[in-house]
Design a protein around this motif. Structure first.
Motif, mmCIF file in Angstrom:
data_model
loop_
_atom_site.group_PDB
_atom_site.id
_atom_site.type_symbol
_atom_site.label_atom_id
_atom_site.label_comp_id
_atom_site.label_asym_id
_atom_site.label_seq_id
_atom_site.Cartn_x
_atom_site.Cartn_y
_atom_site.Cartn_z
ATOM 1 N N SER A 32 -3.375 -0.556 -5.309
ATOM 2 C CA SER A 32 -4.596 -0.703 -5.080
ATOM 3 C C SER A 32 -4.984 -1.909 -4.556
ATOM 4 C CB SER A 32 -5.424 -0.633 -6.356
ATOM 5 O OG SER A 32 -5.189 -1.635 -7.058
ATOM 6 N N GLN A 33 -6.323 -1.711 -3.666
ATOM 7 C CA GLN A 33 -6.917 -3.149 -3.281
ATOM 8 C C GLN A 33 -6.677 -4.422 -4.046
ATOM 9 O OE1 GLN A 33 -7.839 -3.460 -0.391
ATOM 10 N NE2 GLN A 33 -7.724 -1.108 0.693
ATOM 11 N N TRP A 34 -7.080 -4.232 -5.296
ATOM 12 C CA TRP A 34 -6.916 -5.390 -6.262
ATOM 13 C C TRP A 34 -5.536 -5.611 -6.506
ATOM 14 C CZ3 TRP A 34 -9.224 -9.281 -8.007
ATOM 15 C CH2 TRP A 34 -8.750 -9.982 -9.417
ATOM 16 N N ASN A 35 -4.743 -4.885 -6.423
ATOM 17 C CA ASN A 35 -3.193 -5.341 -6.812
ATOM 18 C C ASN A 35 -2.653 -5.965 -5.380
ATOM 19 O OD1 ASN A 35 -2.845 -4.129 -9.307
ATOM 20 N ND2 ASN A 35 -2.152 -2.123 -8.534
ATOM 21 N N ARG A 70 0.655 -1.015 -0.092
ATOM 22 C CA ARG A 70 -0.044 -0.061 0.125
ATOM 23 C C ARG A 70 0.790 1.389 -0.119
ATOM 24 N NH1 ARG A 70 -4.506 -2.172 4.614
ATOM 25 N NH2 ARG A 70 -5.669 -3.501 3.110
#
Length: 269
Positions: free
Chosen positions: A170-173, A165
């Motif tokens: 990102s959250q998906w990554n 982070r």
């Protein structure tokens, strides 16, 4: 100490003998030309040829593998999502409640689960067959996947996610490039366990299968009730050998993932 080790090895040898002796006995007589399981009178492949020439049986084999593959894939996806939800749920009470409900499904008798699904599908008016068997196999496979994936999630250090982070992921990554690669051994283990359970399941399938649709375990049971036929031995031998291939395949995949993980580690100075 040596005496204790000897007793332990002897105990394991006895356990494995009790477990595997009936299987090897069944496999041995699948080649018996005499047609019985009492006296071996000669070697033959006739019962294996009979299995492969039985069109109805080949359709049942196809049904079994389609159900096993579909249910394993869906159960693996849902099980991974469930494990993620349990691991990162902020409230301890809710987390422990979900984990307890998951474990209850693991220890519940198959007869109870099968009867529950039968009542459930009857109330909803769902015709027993492919759909009912598929849904049932997905349902009892999900807790298995959760139990395989959750330990890997608990092993993973939170600093890996924090570092990703901080680098702008990102959250998906974070999910696709950090979490999923790390827990992949658990995901593969859950998939293979779900596949094996689905292939071997009898009790639940027996309750939810309908006329015109069957799986290998139910078919073997039905044929065994009609009397001794060595084609059952041949069919059971093939199923057992396929399960062994799955276990070996999982072992090699696990070994490869372990070597890849070691190669990615930065050497400590």
């Amino acid at each position: 100490m040596k005496k204790r080790n000897t007793l332990g090895k002897t105990y394991l040898a006895v356990v494995f003998f009790v477990l595997y002796a009936p299987i090897f006995y069944l496999m041995f007589y699948s080649f018996n030309a005499g047609g019985t399981m009492n006296h071996f009178s000669g070697f033959t492949w006739d019962y294996y040829k009979e299995v492969f020439q039985d069109t109805r049986l080949l359709i049942i084999v196809l049904n079994t593998f389609v159900i096993a593959l579909l249910s394993s894939v869906v159960a693996t996806i849902l099980g991974v999502l469930g494990a993620l939800a349990i691991r990162y749920m902020p409230r301890p009470f809710a987390k422990n409640s979900l984990l307890s409900l998951n474990n209850v499904l693991i220890v519940s008798p198959d007869v109870v689960i099968g009867a529950s699904f039968l009542i459930f599908f009857t109330i909803l008016g769902v015709k027993l067959g492919f759909i009912s068997v598929l849904v049932s196999h997905i349902a009892f496979s999900i807790p298995i996947v959760v139990l395989m994936v959750l330990p890997k999630l608990q092993e993973m250090s939170p600093t890996l996610i924090d570092a990703a982070r901080d680098l702008g992921a990102s959250q998906w990554n974070v999910l696709s490039k950090v979490i999923l690669p790390y827990i992949s051994p658990g995901v593969f283990a859950g998939f293979f366990m779900a596949l094996t359970y689905s292939l071997d399941d009898f009790a639940v399938t027996f309750f939810v299968t309908g006329n015109g649709f069957s799986t290998l375990s139910v078919e073997i049971y039905s044929r065994a009730r009609q009397g001794i036929s060595l084609s059952i031995n041949a069919l059971s031998t093939l199923l057992f050998l396929f399960t062994i291939v799955l276990v070996i395949g999982y072992y090699f995949i696990n070994q490869r993932n372990a070597k890849a993980a070691q190669a990615m580690e930065v050497p400590k100075k």
